[in-house]
Motif scaffolding. Sequence first.
Motif, mmCIF file in Angstrom:
data_model
loop_
_atom_site.group_PDB
_atom_site.id
_atom_site.type_symbol
_atom_site.label_atom_id
_atom_site.label_comp_id
_atom_site.label_asym_id
_atom_site.label_seq_id
_atom_site.Cartn_x
_atom_site.Cartn_y
_atom_site.Cartn_z
ATOM 1 N N ARG A 2 -17.508 15.270 -3.330
ATOM 2 C CA ARG A 2 -18.271 16.490 -3.461
ATOM 3 C C ARG A 2 -18.504 17.135 -2.095
ATOM 4 O O ARG A 2 -18.859 16.476 -1.128
ATOM 5 N N SER A 3 -18.280 18.455 -2.020
ATOM 6 C CA SER A 3 -18.479 19.177 -0.764
ATOM 7 C C SER A 3 -19.956 19.233 -0.412
ATOM 8 O O SER A 3 -20.806 19.468 -1.267
ATOM 9 N N ARG A 4 -20.260 18.998 0.868
ATOM 10 C CA ARG A 4 -21.645 19.046 1.308
ATOM 11 C C ARG A 4 -22.081 20.486 1.549
ATOM 12 O O ARG A 4 -21.284 21.345 1.918
ATOM 13 N N ASN A 5 -23.373 20.730 1.363
ATOM 14 C CA ASN A 5 -23.927 22.042 1.648
ATOM 15 C C ASN A 5 -23.893 22.305 3.147
ATOM 16 O O ASN A 5 -23.971 21.382 3.963
ATOM 17 N N GLN A 6 -23.805 23.584 3.492
ATOM 18 C CA GLN A 6 -23.767 23.974 4.893
ATOM 19 C C GLN A 6 -25.155 24.428 5.335
ATOM 20 O O GLN A 6 -25.907 25.018 4.560
ATOM 21 N N ILE A 7 -25.491 24.155 6.585
ATOM 22 C CA ILE A 7 -26.779 24.573 7.130
ATOM 23 C C ILE A 7 -26.578 25.088 8.551
ATOM 24 O O ILE A 7 -25.732 24.572 9.294
ATOM 25 N N LEU A 8 -27.321 26.119 8.900
ATOM 26 C CA LEU A 8 -27.314 26.642 10.264
ATOM 27 C C LEU A 8 -28.533 26.097 10.993
ATOM 28 O O LEU A 8 -29.673 26.322 10.569
ATOM 29 N N LEU A 9 -28.304 25.385 12.077
ATOM 30 C CA LEU A 9 -29.377 24.862 12.919
ATOM 31 C C LEU A 9 -29.496 25.752 14.150
ATOM 32 O O LEU A 9 -28.570 25.836 14.961
ATOM 33 N N ILE A 10 -30.631 26.419 14.268
ATOM 34 C CA ILE A 10 -30.879 27.320 15.393
ATOM 35 C C ILE A 10 -31.848 26.649 16.354
ATOM 36 O O ILE A 10 -32.965 26.275 15.962
ATOM 37 N N SER A 33 -24.249 24.998 14.433
ATOM 38 C CA SER A 33 -25.330 25.084 15.415
ATOM 39 C C SER A 33 -25.166 26.317 16.290
ATOM 40 O O SER A 33 -24.036 26.728 16.596
ATOM 41 N N CYS A 34 -26.286 26.884 16.692
ATOM 42 C CA CYS A 34 -26.238 27.956 17.684
ATOM 43 C C CYS A 34 -27.570 28.021 18.414
ATOM 44 O O CYS A 34 -28.581 27.494 17.943
ATOM 45 N N GLU A 35 -27.560 28.650 19.574
ATOM 46 C CA GLU A 35 -28.777 28.778 20.355
ATOM 47 C C GLU A 35 -29.733 29.760 19.691
ATOM 48 O O GLU A 35 -29.342 30.572 18.845
ATOM 49 N N ALA A 36 -30.999 29.687 20.096
ATOM 50 C CA ALA A 36 -32.050 30.477 19.456
ATOM 51 C C ALA A 36 -32.148 31.863 20.078
ATOM 52 O O ALA A 36 -33.154 32.228 20.701
ATOM 53 N N ASN A 37 -31.093 32.644 19.906
ATOM 54 C CA ASN A 37 -31.138 34.038 20.339
ATOM 55 C C ASN A 37 -30.310 34.877 19.383
ATOM 56 O O ASN A 37 -29.420 34.376 18.689
ATOM 57 N N CYS A 38 -30.621 36.150 19.351
ATOM 58 C CA CYS A 38 -30.001 37.050 18.379
ATOM 59 C C CYS A 38 -28.489 37.134 18.562
ATOM 60 O O CYS A 38 -27.732 37.142 17.588
ATOM 61 N N LYS A 39 -28.026 37.184 19.804
ATOM 62 C CA LYS A 39 -26.596 37.319 20.066
ATOM 63 C C LYS A 39 -25.814 36.156 19.470
ATOM 64 O O LYS A 39 -24.755 36.352 18.851
ATOM 65 N N ALA A 40 -26.342 34.938 19.628
ATOM 66 C CA ALA A 40 -25.637 33.754 19.129
ATOM 67 C C ALA A 40 -25.521 33.776 17.609
ATOM 68 O O ALA A 40 -24.476 33.433 17.046
ATOM 69 N N VAL A 41 -26.592 34.188 16.928
ATOM 70 C CA VAL A 41 -26.554 34.233 15.466
ATOM 71 C C VAL A 41 -25.667 35.376 14.985
ATOM 72 O O VAL A 41 -24.898 35.227 14.030
#
Length: 253
Positions: A2-10, A33-41
């Motif tokens: 079964r495919s795992r759910n995806q999550i974005l860690l900021i 994963s991405c850094e906690a800034n608007c550009k990264a997201v």
Amino acid sequence: MRSRNQILLIGDPRSFMVLAMKNELEQRFRVVSCEANCKAVRMLGADVPTTILYYVDGPADPDLTEYLRDVILNDGRDFYINIVGDQDSIDSVYETIPQEQISAAFLRPINVREMVDQLSAAASKKANSAIKKKILVVDDDPVMLRAIKGWLMEYYRVYVVNSAMNVITFLAKNSVDLILLDYEMPIVDGPQLLKMIRSEESTKDIPVMFLTSKSDKEHVLTAANLKPEAYLLKTMPKKDILNNITEFFKRTS
């Protein structure tokens, strides 16, 4: 398998807490994963996962929280935004993203494994809700929005907005099966908003029920002239409100 759910860690990838959360999340999710800034997201574009865990270390970046708020409203998918931080950090997120739009807030110190268990359970429940009817709740009172969402979310996919402008923006990119509409709201009230919805070809057939505290004859008659599906009072027992919605969907299915 079964495919795992995806999550974005900021969060800051150098942070010990972010590393600990990522390590535990990878046991249950496919982690982006991405850094906690608007550009990264923003760089993730349309690929941004709909389950998000945002580690807020200090005051939240207002550009980032504004972007996340707009994504929730305009993307057309069901987003589950979860935040981790101390109370001041969490409150700084609420300055931009209404509290009722946040799925869960985890106050530090946290047990990372228990948090991931909760996120995993929520993700599974989300996956199983795809066939549920979609209801948009419109009310300017954030406490009432949270309460109504809590009543309905076990049975329906629930979206909440707090103003007429946000309703129009939301409906431009999303479809729903029913709107629950408060009567008295600032700037544009419920009856005015219903007229606006009925005036647009793309939204004129969306069923609307009033859910309001206004029980006097004048308000009831004004709403009745617009022929909503129902006029429900917030003072009604919760089970009666749910029964009215259930019966409506039975009649129209």
